[in-house]
Design a protein around this motif. Structure first.
Motif, PDB file in Angstrom:
ATOM      1  N   GLY A   1      16.043   3.820  -0.378  1.00  0.00           N
ATOM      2  CA  GLY A   1      15.821   3.001   0.800  1.00  0.00           C
ATOM      3  C   GLY A   1      14.615   3.406   1.616  1.00  0.00           C
ATOM      4  N   GLN A   2      14.002   4.543   1.294  1.00  0.00           N
ATOM      5  CA  GLN A   2      12.837   5.003   2.041  1.00  0.00           C
ATOM      6  C   GLN A   2      11.613   4.169   1.680  1.00  0.00           C
ATOM      7  OE1 GLN A   2      12.209   9.264   2.014  1.00  0.00           O
ATOM      8  NE2 GLN A   2      10.001   9.043   2.265  1.00  0.00           N
ATOM      9  N   LEU A   3      10.772   3.894   2.640  1.00  0.00           N
ATOM     10  CA  LEU A   3       9.542   3.139   2.428  1.00  0.00           C
ATOM     11  C   LEU A   3       8.587   3.932   1.544  1.00  0.00           C
ATOM     12  CD1 LEU A   3       7.905   0.559   3.346  1.00  0.00           C
ATOM     13  CD2 LEU A   3       6.866   2.060   5.080  1.00  0.00           C
ATOM     14  N   ILE A   4       8.128   3.312   0.448  1.00  0.00           N
ATOM     15  CA  ILE A   4       7.119   3.958  -0.403  1.00  0.00           C
ATOM     16  C   ILE A   4       5.849   3.125  -0.490  1.00  0.00           C
ATOM     17  CG2 ILE A   4       8.804   5.227  -1.794  1.00  0.00           C
ATOM     18  CD1 ILE A   4       8.475   3.113  -3.979  1.00  0.00           C
ATOM     19  N   GLY A   5       5.942   1.845  -0.103  1.00  0.00           N
ATOM     20  CA  GLY A   5       4.774   0.973  -0.079  1.00  0.00           C
ATOM     21  C   GLY A   5       4.877   0.017   1.101  1.00  0.00           C
ATOM     22  N   ALA A   6       3.876   0.034   1.974  1.00  0.00           N
ATOM     23  CA  ALA A   6       3.921  -0.787   3.189  1.00  0.00           C
ATOM     24  C   ALA A   6       3.231  -2.123   2.963  1.00  0.00           C
ATOM     25  CB  ALA A   6       3.251  -0.049   4.344  1.00  0.00           C
ATOM     26  N   ALA A   7       3.766  -3.172   3.578  1.00  0.00           N
ATOM     27  CA  ALA A   7       3.141  -4.490   3.510  1.00  0.00           C
ATOM     28  C   ALA A   7       1.739  -4.437   4.105  1.00  0.00           C
ATOM     29  CB  ALA A   7       3.995  -5.504   4.258  1.00  0.00           C
TER      30      ALA A   7
ATOM     31  N   LEU B   1       0.847  -1.197   0.000  1.00  0.00           N
ATOM     32  CA  LEU B   1       0.000   0.000   0.000  1.00  0.00           C
ATOM     33  C   LEU B   1       0.882   1.246   0.000  1.00  0.00           C
ATOM     34  CD1 LEU B   1      -2.719  -1.008   2.628  1.00  0.00           C
ATOM     35  CD2 LEU B   1      -2.952  -0.946   0.137  1.00  0.00           C
ATOM     36  N   ALA B   2       0.654   2.134  -0.954  1.00  0.00           N
ATOM     37  CA  ALA B   2       1.474   3.335  -1.074  1.00  0.00           C
ATOM     38  C   ALA B   2       1.396   4.172   0.204  1.00  0.00           C
ATOM     39  CB  ALA B   2       1.033   4.164  -2.266  1.00  0.00           C
ATOM     40  N   VAL B   3       2.545   4.639   0.668  1.00  0.00           N
ATOM     41  CA  VAL B   3       2.592   5.507   1.847  1.00  0.00           C
ATOM     42  C   VAL B   3       3.178   6.872   1.478  1.00  0.00           C
ATOM     43  CG1 VAL B   3       2.737   3.604   3.496  1.00  0.00           C
ATOM     44  CG2 VAL B   3       4.836   4.569   2.541  1.00  0.00           C
ATOM     45  N   VAL B   4       3.281   7.135   0.185  1.00  0.00           N
ATOM     46  CA  VAL B   4       3.748   8.428  -0.303  1.00  0.00           C
ATOM     47  C   VAL B   4       2.671   9.017  -1.205  1.00  0.00           C
ATOM     48  CG1 VAL B   4       6.210   7.896  -0.160  1.00  0.00           C
ATOM     49  CG2 VAL B   4       4.939   7.284  -2.227  1.00  0.00           C
ATOM     50  N   LYS B   5       2.834  10.267  -1.544  1.00  0.00           N
ATOM     51  CA  LYS B   5       1.901  10.930  -2.448  1.00  0.00           C
ATOM     52  C   LYS B   5       2.701  11.735  -3.467  1.00  0.00           C
ATOM     53  CE  LYS B   5       1.147  14.894   0.630  1.00  0.00           C
ATOM     54  NZ  LYS B   5       2.152  14.481   1.630  1.00  0.00           N
ATOM     55  N   VAL B   6       2.054  12.100  -4.557  1.00  0.00           N
ATOM     56  CA  VAL B   6       2.720  12.892  -5.587  1.00  0.00           C
ATOM     57  C   VAL B   6       3.260  14.188  -4.972  1.00  0.00           C
ATOM     58  CG1 VAL B   6       2.395  14.179  -7.735  1.00  0.00           C
ATOM     59  CG2 VAL B   6       1.341  11.927  -7.462  1.00  0.00           C
ATOM     60  N   GLY B   7       4.507  14.478  -5.269  1.00  0.00           N
ATOM     61  CA  GLY B   7       5.165  15.662  -4.741  1.00  0.00           C
ATOM     62  C   GLY B   7       6.096  15.382  -3.580  1.00  0.00           C
ATOM     63  N   ASP B   8       5.971  14.198  -2.969  1.00  0.00           N
ATOM     64  CA  ASP B   8       6.859  13.854  -1.855  1.00  0.00           C
ATOM     65  C   ASP B   8       8.293  13.673  -2.342  1.00  0.00           C
ATOM     66  OD1 ASP B   8       4.774  13.899  -0.099  1.00  0.00           O
ATOM     67  OD2 ASP B   8       4.668  11.725   0.208  1.00  0.00           O
ATOM     68  N   ILE B   9       9.241  14.170  -1.560  1.00  0.00           N
ATOM     69  CA  ILE B   9      10.663  13.943  -1.831  1.00  0.00           C
ATOM     70  C   ILE B   9      11.104  12.722  -1.032  1.00  0.00           C
ATOM     71  CG2 ILE B   9      12.991  14.898  -1.629  1.00  0.00           C
ATOM     72  CD1 ILE B   9      11.749  17.683  -1.908  1.00  0.00           C
ATOM     73  N   VAL B  10      11.718  11.754  -1.731  1.00  0.00           N
ATOM     74  CA  VAL B  10      12.118  10.509  -1.074  1.00  0.00           C
ATOM     75  C   VAL B  10      13.603  10.260  -1.321  1.00  0.00           C
ATOM     76  CG1 VAL B  10       9.826   9.475  -1.263  1.00  0.00           C
ATOM     77  CG2 VAL B  10      11.488   9.105  -3.086  1.00  0.00           C
TER      78      VAL B  10
END
Length: 449
Positions: free
Chosen positions: A407-413, A395-404
């Protein structure tokens, strides 16, 4: 789920090939033996050899962690005996409770059922899993990723071999989400005009001409071949054509069954009966024979055995699909009841890799080794799927415009589901979000790398 398994799930570790089964689930069962599959029986692929030579401590570390978790007292690394350089590296690295299983250079030495039988003398039950006989087996890259995840380092890259009609074949760690075209460009470009790309190896890989596709955690190789090559021609057949031709041309010689590796191990797979079912089918050329169900889709019957150039493997694969859709699959108990003893001629029907490569018409590429490449990458963007494995997408944990950052989490189990996390493979900004997370570098990030 205990803390160690949570780390492996959060680190995004899956089988680095095939369906990408989540590794944390395999670690939930108890086992007597842990096996690292480094046989790499697909022609032209080289990633496992590179991994074992360059990352032996991480491989051993991952195996030791797995052995501790499942309670195994014995570890085995399966490798072809021809790889003397790799064996020398491993012998200097392995502890007393891990041994090397040196295998012949035959196809399919790296098949899970073959590997487990050679290592333990026991067979995985038909329709069952290695855990049913006290075995945990995974590929080399997965154990390396497991070792890293236990230290809080998630999976952001995958080891890929590029070979075939390219100027400079190579093997390298590459960021997940990098496009096929960018990967192949690292090999100096394509050396033929009309081509296809095989995702994986020439035996079990699939064909594509879409170079915009991204590499994922299960990517193992990109093999560039002429569109007119034998491998491409066979893999590009339509389902209607392979069924129609099989119905009219199969003479029931049964060589496909006689040479089938799973049949030789005693499993109830009979490709010739799947072909026979076409001959008695209706106008739709449907096949619903349960003799196809235990097929591993190793493709040996199609690429090697059939003297008529037919496609028993795909007939078995499509038959399995139709059996599933019609709720006609046998239960594991029914499959096991049909299992026979290992065939006495099994050892004499193994297929030497060199002869297989001649039959596949890829032997001319074998004089060039896909050595380790450490590219200086300056990617502008990556496209990272939230689903790269069997089970529920992250499940996506970021949104459009986020700076990552890498190694940063972008989708959680997903909780209470077969699922693992997904992480950014480069620094950048999220620019698109659907079932794929697109990350693009800004101009200053590109200039600084």
């Amino acid at each position: 789920m205990d803390q160690f398994l949570q780390k492996i799930q959060a680190g995004g570790v899956i089988g680095a090939g095939g369906a990408g089964f989540p590794t944390y689930v395999k670690l939930e069962s108890q086992a007597d033996v842990v096996i690292a599959n480094g046989a790499e029986c697909e022609p032209l692929l080289n990633k496992d050899q590179v991994l074992m030579q360059c990352s032996a401590p991480s491989l051993i570390g991952g195996m030791m962690l797995a052995m501790h978790q499942v309670g195994a007292s014995r570890g085995v690394i399966g490798i072809k005996k021809k790889h003397a350089d790799t064996i020398a590296v491993l012998r200097d690295a392995i502890p007393d409770n891990i041994e090397l299983l040196e295998m012949d250079d035959v196809y399919p030495a790296g098949d899970e059922a073959e590997m487990v039988y050679e290592a333990t003398g026991n067979r995985i039950p038909s329709g069952g899993l290695p855990k049913d006989i006290g075995v945990m087996i995974n590929n080399v890259e997965s154990f390396i990723n497991l070792f890293h995840a236990a230290q809080g380092i998630p999976v952001t890259d995958t080891m890929v071999t590029v070979h075939g009609e390219v100027k400079e074949p190579f093997t390298a760690w590459l960021p997940i989400g990098m496009s096929y075209s960018e990967v192949i460009a690292l090999a100096g470009g394509i050396t033929c005009d009309d081509f296809v790309v095989v995702e994986g190896g020439p035996m079990m890989g699939s064909v594509t001409d879409d170079l915009s596709k991204p590499i994922t955690k299960i990517s193992s190789g990109l093999l560039v071949l002429p569109a007119s090559s034998r491998v491409a021609t066979i893999k590009n057949r339509s389902e209607a054509a392979l069924r129609r031709i099989g119905k009219s041309a199969c003479d029931q010689c049964s060589i496909c069954t006689d040479m089938c590796p799973r049949n030789l191990l005693g499993y109830p797979i009979h490709p010739h009966l799947a072909m026979r079912s076409l001959q008695v089918s209706a106008n739709d050329n449907s096949s619903l024979t349960q003799a196809a169900q235990p097929c591993s889709e190793c493709n040996l019957c199609t690429m090697w055995s059939c003297p008529e150039g037919l496609d028993p493997s795909q007939v078995c694969a499509t038959t399995k699909r139709d059996l599933r859709e019609n709720n006609l699959l046998m239960t594991p108990a029914q499959l096991q009841a049909k299992t026979k003893d290992v065939h006495p001629l099994r050892d004499y029907r193994k297929i030497p890799t060199k002869r297989l490569m001649q039959r596949l018409e890829v032997l001319q590429y074998s004089h060039r080794t896909a050595n380790l490449l450490e590219p200086m990458l300056n990617l502008e963007k990556v496209s990272i799927p939230l689903s790269q494995h069997i089970g529920a997408p992250a499940l996506a944990v970021v949104k459009v415009g986020d700076i990552v950052s890498k190694g940063q989490l972008i989708g959680a189990a997903v909780d209470q589901a077969l699922s693992v996390s997904v992480h950014a493979s480069i620094d950048g900004t999220v620019t698109e979000l659907s079932n794929i997370v697109v990350i693009e570098r800004t101009a200053d990030l590109i200039n600084n790398n």
